[in-house]
Design a protein around this motif. Sequence first.
Motif, PDB file in Angstrom:
ATOM      1  N   GLU A 181     -77.734   9.045   4.800  1.00 32.64           N
ATOM      2  CA  GLU A 181     -77.426  10.283   5.515  1.00 32.64           C
ATOM      3  C   GLU A 181     -76.217  10.990   4.904  1.00 32.64           C
ATOM      4  OE1 GLU A 181     -78.128  13.020   8.778  1.00 32.64           O
ATOM      5  OE2 GLU A 181     -79.297  11.490   7.760  1.00 32.64           O
ATOM      6  N   ILE A 187     -79.303   5.329   7.821  1.00 30.71           N
ATOM      7  CA  ILE A 187     -80.123   5.410   9.023  1.00 30.71           C
ATOM      8  C   ILE A 187     -81.326   4.486   8.835  1.00 30.71           C
ATOM      9  CG2 ILE A 187     -81.420   6.910  10.582  1.00 30.71           C
ATOM     10  CD1 ILE A 187     -78.438   7.578  10.378  1.00 30.71           C
ATOM     11  N   TRP A 220     -83.374   1.565   4.730  1.00 27.95           N
ATOM     12  CA  TRP A 220     -82.639   2.695   5.270  1.00 27.95           C
ATOM     13  C   TRP A 220     -82.803   3.928   4.386  1.00 27.95           C
ATOM     14  CZ3 TRP A 220     -80.739  -2.192   4.424  1.00 27.95           C
ATOM     15  CH2 TRP A 220     -80.286  -2.919   5.535  1.00 27.95           C
ATOM     16  N   VAL A 271     -76.482   2.819  13.707  1.00 30.48           N
ATOM     17  CA  VAL A 271     -76.400   3.311  12.335  1.00 30.48           C
ATOM     18  C   VAL A 271     -75.628   2.285  11.514  1.00 30.48           C
ATOM     19  CG1 VAL A 271     -76.477   5.722  13.051  1.00 30.48           C
ATOM     20  CG2 VAL A 271     -74.260   4.609  12.752  1.00 30.48           C
TER      21      VAL A 271
END
Length: 246
Positions: free
Chosen positions: A76, A238, A73, A144
């Motif tokens: 964010e 993300i 990932w 997410v």
Amino acid sequence: MLALRSCLTRALAARTLAPQVCSSFATGPRQHDGTLYEFRTYCLKPSKMNEFLENIKKVIHLRTAHSELVGFWRTEFGGRMNRVFHIWKYDNFTHRTKVRKAIADDKEWQQALTPNLAHIDIQENEIAYLVPWCKIEKPPKEGVYELVIFEMKPGGPAVWGDAFKRAINAHVDLGYTKLVGVFHTEYGALNRVHVLWWNESAESRAAGRHQSHEDPRVVAAVRESVNHIVSQQNMLLIPTSFSPLK
């Protein structure tokens, strides 16, 4: 002499009545599965995120040929910017040692990796186990992820385990989110617990959290659990296009 006998009698009686401590319960439920998970966090140079991920996407198959990638990932929200986070699974420490040697000897992987090393400022890793009452669950579709890192008071799962489990399950029971895994750190910062959640979107996560704050069962369970928590950090993750967990 009578006074001495009286003291000895009272001491023996106290020892007889004292609770017996059983060491097998000292640390709570035991981790019988040797499977371990390595959490790796890379802090990248600003503006290098896209280039780094594009490079990794092209060559990740060389690395996954050696061991299982659970997920990959980019962060964010939460904490430092320009971070990537990935989890690798190993059968045990011997397996990890063999894999690390194999990738060090893999000239194709090392050559492919070299250009990306200049993009990394900091590398961090931790070794963790799944808690005994949890297994990794794959989400039903893409979404997410939220990684919540708890610093717990010393004492281990024997102290905070039951209360923490009730708090986790209270959120799970509402159905707005899906639990992916709960991990207890073995190497790295001790007394740390990582909880990985999946949500359909950041908006659904926010709506679900608002709902949970109005649920008396969640409120009661969380109030009990927070007595054992020193600090908490949340990150929104993300998944990359090449992450097994989407």
